[in-house]
Every structure is written in structure tokens, then in C-alpha cells.
Design a protein around this motif. Structure first.
Motif, short mmCIF file in Angstrom:
data_model
loop_
_atom_site.label_atom_id
_atom_site.label_comp_id
_atom_site.label_asym_id
_atom_site.label_seq_id
_atom_site.Cartn_x
_atom_site.Cartn_y
_atom_site.Cartn_z
N ILE A 42 0.84 -1.20 0.00
CA ILE A 42 0.00 0.00 0.00
C ILE A 42 0.88 1.25 0.00
CG2 ILE A 42 -1.57 1.38 1.43
CD1 ILE A 42 -2.91 -1.27 2.24
N GLY A 43 1.94 1.24 0.79
CA GLY A 43 2.85 2.39 0.82
C GLY A 43 3.52 2.63 -0.53
N ILE A 44 3.91 1.57 -1.21
CA ILE A 44 4.53 1.72 -2.52
C ILE A 44 3.53 2.29 -3.52
CG2 ILE A 44 5.43 0.41 -4.49
CD1 ILE A 44 6.86 -1.37 -2.49
N VAL A 45 2.31 1.77 -3.54
CA VAL A 45 1.29 2.27 -4.47
C VAL A 45 0.98 3.73 -4.20
CG1 VAL A 45 -1.14 2.04 -5.14
CG2 VAL A 45 0.28 0.00 -4.91
N VAL A 46 0.84 4.10 -2.94
CA VAL A 46 0.55 5.50 -2.60
C VAL A 46 1.69 6.40 -3.05
CG1 VAL A 46 0.28 7.10 -0.66
CG2 VAL A 46 -1.03 4.98 -0.73
N ASN A 47 2.93 5.98 -2.84
CA ASN A 47 4.06 6.81 -3.26
C ASN A 47 4.13 6.95 -4.78
OD1 ASN A 47 5.21 7.70 -0.87
ND2 ASN A 47 6.21 5.74 -0.53
N ILE A 48 3.82 5.90 -5.51
CA ILE A 48 3.80 5.98 -6.97
C ILE A 48 2.71 6.94 -7.43
CG2 ILE A 48 3.26 4.69 -9.08
CD1 ILE A 48 4.72 2.29 -7.78
N LEU A 49 1.53 6.85 -6.83
CA LEU A 49 0.43 7.75 -7.21
C LEU A 49 0.77 9.20 -6.88
CD1 LEU A 49 -2.65 5.64 -6.12
CD2 LEU A 49 -1.80 6.02 -8.44
N LEU A 50 1.39 9.44 -5.73
CA LEU A 50 1.79 10.81 -5.38
C LEU A 50 2.85 11.34 -6.33
CD1 LEU A 50 1.89 10.64 -1.49
CD2 LEU A 50 0.25 11.87 -2.91
N TYR A 51 3.77 10.49 -6.75
CA TYR A 51 4.80 10.89 -7.71
C TYR A 51 4.17 11.30 -9.03
CZ TYR A 51 8.81 10.57 -10.82
OH TYR A 51 9.78 10.84 -11.76
N ILE A 52 3.23 10.50 -9.52
CA ILE A 52 2.55 10.82 -10.77
C ILE A 52 1.76 12.11 -10.65
CG2 ILE A 52 0.74 10.04 -12.34
CD1 ILE A 52 1.70 7.16 -11.78
N ASN A 54 2.35 14.64 -8.63
CA ASN A 54 3.27 15.78 -8.58
C ASN A 54 3.87 16.09 -9.95
OD1 ASN A 54 2.90 16.32 -5.87
ND2 ASN A 54 4.56 14.97 -5.24
N LYS A 55 4.16 15.05 -10.73
CA LYS A 55 4.69 15.28 -12.09
C LYS A 55 3.66 15.98 -12.96
CE LYS A 55 8.82 13.66 -12.54
NZ LYS A 55 9.92 14.46 -13.01
N LYS A 56 2.39 15.58 -12.86
CA LYS A 56 1.33 16.24 -13.64
C LYS A 56 1.17 17.69 -13.20
CE LYS A 56 -1.50 12.32 -14.95
NZ LYS A 56 -2.84 11.70 -14.86
N ARG A 57 1.25 17.93 -11.90
CA ARG A 57 1.10 19.29 -11.39
C ARG A 57 2.23 20.18 -11.88
NH1 ARG A 57 0.38 20.02 -5.14
NH2 ARG A 57 -1.68 19.28 -5.67
N LYS A 58 3.46 19.66 -11.90
CA LYS A 58 4.60 20.45 -12.38
C LYS A 58 4.45 20.76 -13.86
CE LYS A 58 8.02 19.05 -9.01
NZ LYS A 58 9.31 18.36 -8.78
N CYS A 59 3.91 19.82 -14.63
CA CYS A 59 3.71 20.07 -16.06
C CYS A 59 2.65 21.13 -16.28
CB CYS A 59 3.30 18.78 -16.77
SG CYS A 59 4.64 17.60 -16.96
N LEU A 60 1.58 21.12 -15.50
CA LEU A 60 0.52 22.12 -15.63
C LEU A 60 1.03 23.50 -15.22
CD1 LEU A 60 -2.58 20.20 -14.25
CD2 LEU A 60 -2.11 20.79 -16.62
N ILE A 61 1.80 23.59 -14.17
CA ILE A 61 2.34 24.87 -13.72
C ILE A 61 3.34 25.40 -14.74
CG2 ILE A 61 3.77 25.98 -11.94
CD1 ILE A 61 2.43 24.12 -9.91
N LYS A 62 4.13 24.51 -15.32
CA LYS A 62 5.14 24.90 -16.30
C LYS A 62 4.49 25.47 -17.56
CE LYS A 62 9.20 22.92 -18.51
NZ LYS A 62 9.92 21.67 -18.74
N ASP A 63 3.31 24.95 -17.93
CA ASP A 63 2.61 25.41 -19.13
C ASP A 63 1.96 26.77 -18.94
OD1 ASP A 63 3.35 23.15 -20.52
OD2 ASP A 63 1.48 22.07 -20.11
N ILE A 64 1.72 27.17 -17.71
CA ILE A 64 1.03 28.44 -17.45
C ILE A 64 1.95 29.59 -17.61
CG2 ILE A 64 -0.10 29.83 -15.69
CD1 ILE A 64 -1.37 27.32 -14.64
#
Length: 64
Positions: A42-52, A54-64
């Protein structure tokens, strides 16, 4: 949090230990091993989901 529960489960299993009762049956807290693995996964899955996320959030902020 899941990793903390994993460590607590493993430590508890080692502290409780196992013993052979006078009637010849084995007494051990085997249920703590699958619980530890479950929370570890469960910890591994949660960390993978949080990583994804955060990556999406950085891409959205970068595009603005």
C-alpha cells in the motif's frame, strides 16, 4: 504511515516470537507477516500515485 505500520508489524512479530505449547501445537503471531506485506505494498502504491500526481502538477504549472 503505511511504512511505519509495516515496521511495527515486523518488530512486533520478532518480539512476540513463537513457542511450542505443552500439547505440541505451535503458537506464533503469523498474521503479522501478511499485514506487514500488505501495508508495504500500500505504501509503494501510494508513493507511486503521489509521484505521478506531482509530475502532472509540475507540467501544468510549467505550461502556465
Amino acid at each position: 504511515m503505511p511504512f511505519i505500520i509495516t515496521v511495527i508489524s515486523i518488530i512486533s512479530y520478532n518480539i512476540i516470537g513463537s513457542e511450542v505449547l505443552p500439547d505440541g501445537t505451535l503458537s506464533e503471531s503469523f498474521y503479522l507477516i501478511p499485514i506487514a506485506w500488505l501495508f508495504f505494498l500500500i505504501g509503494i502504491v501510494v508513493n507511486i500515485l503521489l509521484y505521478i500526481k506531482n509530475k502532472k502538477r509540475k507540467c501544468l504549472i510549467k505550461d502556465i
